[in-house]
Write an enzyme that holds these catalytic residues in place. Structure first.
Site, short mmCIF file in Angstrom:
data_model
loop_
_atom_site.label_atom_id
_atom_site.label_comp_id
_atom_site.label_asym_id
_atom_site.label_seq_id
_atom_site.Cartn_x
_atom_site.Cartn_y
_atom_site.Cartn_z
N GLY A 186 0.83 -1.20 0.00
CA GLY A 186 0.00 0.00 0.00
C GLY A 186 0.86 1.25 0.00
O GLY A 186 2.08 1.18 0.21
N GLY A 190 0.61 5.88 0.61
CA GLY A 190 -0.16 7.08 0.93
C GLY A 190 0.58 8.31 0.44
O GLY A 190 1.56 8.20 -0.31
N VAL A 208 3.51 1.30 2.61
CA VAL A 208 3.27 0.22 3.56
C VAL A 208 3.81 -1.07 2.95
O VAL A 208 3.47 -1.42 1.82
CB VAL A 208 1.77 0.08 3.88
CG1 VAL A 208 1.55 -1.04 4.90
CG2 VAL A 208 1.20 1.39 4.42
N ASP A 255 -10.95 10.63 10.16
CA ASP A 255 -10.73 10.15 8.79
C ASP A 255 -11.42 8.79 8.61
O ASP A 255 -10.85 7.89 7.98
CB ASP A 255 -9.24 10.04 8.48
CG ASP A 255 -8.96 9.93 6.99
OD1 ASP A 255 -9.86 10.28 6.19
OD2 ASP A 255 -7.85 9.49 6.62
#
Length: 430
Positions: free
Chosen positions: A73, A75, A80, A188
């Site tokens: 992953g 961001g 990640v 969030d």
């Protein structure tokens, strides 16, 4: 865990990512001795002497006691990666951040994220195991949730069934209530930040925008989160209360789960802003009536009229859901807890954790020497990973079930009240 139970450790640093010059001739003499090294001693020796291990540490294939694998992953400021602990063999997720890319505001957010995750200990909140820092990077070692995220599941498979929605939403609600009870606002909440563990348990993740409040009436002024999940008050550029913002996002999330679509959709952010502030949306008729009432109670433009979390927990739609709540003391996240409990006063779970750490070579000295470092200690990380694995194996983390029988007396009385028929000579109310 008596101090003499483990052989004397080498005199070099047990947790060095960049320095290995302290390893001197004494180490070579110890290698010639017949003494059998513990797994921990062998690993620390390799981190100082084994060429492949040192190279892996240098190029980032190893981070401390973790072997890093592929990326899973990314961001705005982080990547990640999947990894596993070299001693315990447990899978973890490592959030990697380049220090040079972090401005002052991002550094403050990261500090809050670590602090807030340190103060949360709930089955439906993603766990922070350890924080590792090198001159160039910062690594957050997190629980690995191998079941993917809720957004991917909804976009690939469509809406959830009514029972599935109840089970997922009840866990999210349990996690958010726990956060708010501990004065933490997530800010969030969205489907991308709801993860599935391999056992099917739901985990609320990503506390990058989270904040701690002094009281429930404290006003906040930072626009946070994803616009499709943002509450009307966020779009008005005014100060706002934290809890109702999380509640609104949960309402959007619930709508998404039961319909497969978002309640507020637009091509541009200004159009989305207008749609959210007006609070106009259409619920399909096939959504069950109790679920519709819950969504309408949450998605109210005026935050003061929005359902509170306790109202949501007691709503008719969630009455048949039986949550498995386990009361865990926060100090249990600190390995010193094992020493303070003392032999003979520990539960079986704690005895198993102590035995597992002893087998790896972790001694009382290791724990005491690192007790002030919290998550920045490799021994705290190892302890939390072993503790979590033993808890999972004992069945303390499992999804709720739908029984149709309400065991909570307060919720039971609510159910009984709703089943009453109120009559008079003029009308019948049911």
């Amino acid at each position: 865990m008596p101090a003499g139970a483990s052989p004397r450790m080498p005199r070099h640093s047990l947790y060095s990512l960049t320095e290995s010059s302290d390893c001197g001739p004494e180490k070579e003499e110890e290698e010639d001795s017949p003494k059998r090294l513990t797994p921990l001693e062998k690993l620390t020796r390799d981190m100082c002497h084994d060429e492949k291990t040192i190279k892996d540490l240098t190029v980032g294939k190893r981070v401390g006691f973790y072997k890093v694998r592929g990326e899973i992953g990314c961001g705005n400021f982080s990547k990640v990666k999947l990894a596993f602990h070299a001693l315990t063999k447990d899978k973890v997720a490592i959030k990697v951040m380049e220090k040079m890319r972090l401005d002052l505001q991002t550094q403050r957010m990261l500090s809050r994220e670590i602090s807030n995750m340190e103060s949360l200990y709930h089955p439906n909140v993603l766990r922070l195991y350890e924080v590792v820092e090198t001159p160039c990077r910062l690594y957050l070692v997190l629980e690995y949730a191998g079941g993917g995220d809720l957004h991917s599941r909804l976009t690939s498979e469509g809406k959830l069934t009514d029972p599935e929605s109840k089970i997922v939403f009840a866990q999210i609600l349990s996690a958010v209530k726990y956060m708010h009870d501990n004065s933490i606002i997530h800010r969030d909440m969205k489907a991308e930040n709801v993860l599935y563990s391999c056992s099917g348990c739901v985990k609320v993740a990503d506390f990058g925008f989270s904040t701690r409040i002094n009281n429930r009436n404290q006003m906040l002024d930072t626009f946070c989160g994803s616009p499709p999940y943002a509450a009307p008050e966020l779009f008005k550029d005014e100060s706002y209360l934290g809890p109702p913002v999380d509640v609104w996002a949960m309402g959007v999330l619930l709508f998404f789960m039961v319909t497969g679509t978002m309640p507020f959709r637009a091509d541009t952010v200004p159009k989305l802003r207008r749609s959210v502030i007006e609070g106009v949306y259409a619920l399909p008729m096939w959504v069950s009536a109790p679920c519709q009432r819950l969504i309408r109670g949450i998605l109210k433009p005026d935050p003061s009229e929005r359902y509170a979390l306790d109202q949501m927990l007691g709503c008719e739609w969630l009455l048949p859901v039986e949550l498995f709540r386990t009361a865990r003391p926060l100090q249990q996240l600190n390995p010193v807890y094992l020493l303070e409990a003392g032999t003979g006063r520990m539960m079986q779970e704690e005895e198993d954790v102590r035995a597992a750490l002893q087998e790896l070579g972790v001694t009382q000295e290791h724990i005491l020497d690192n007790q002030c470092k919290n998550s920045r200690s490799p021994f705290t990380g190892m302890y939390r990973i072993v503790l979590h694995r033993i808890q999972r194996n004992s069945g303390t983390e499992r999804p709720p079930i739908i029984t149709g029988v309400v065991k909570d007396p307060k919720r039971d009385s609510l159910r009984a009240y709703r089943n009453l028929r109120h009559t008079s000579k003029l009308c019948v109310l049911s």
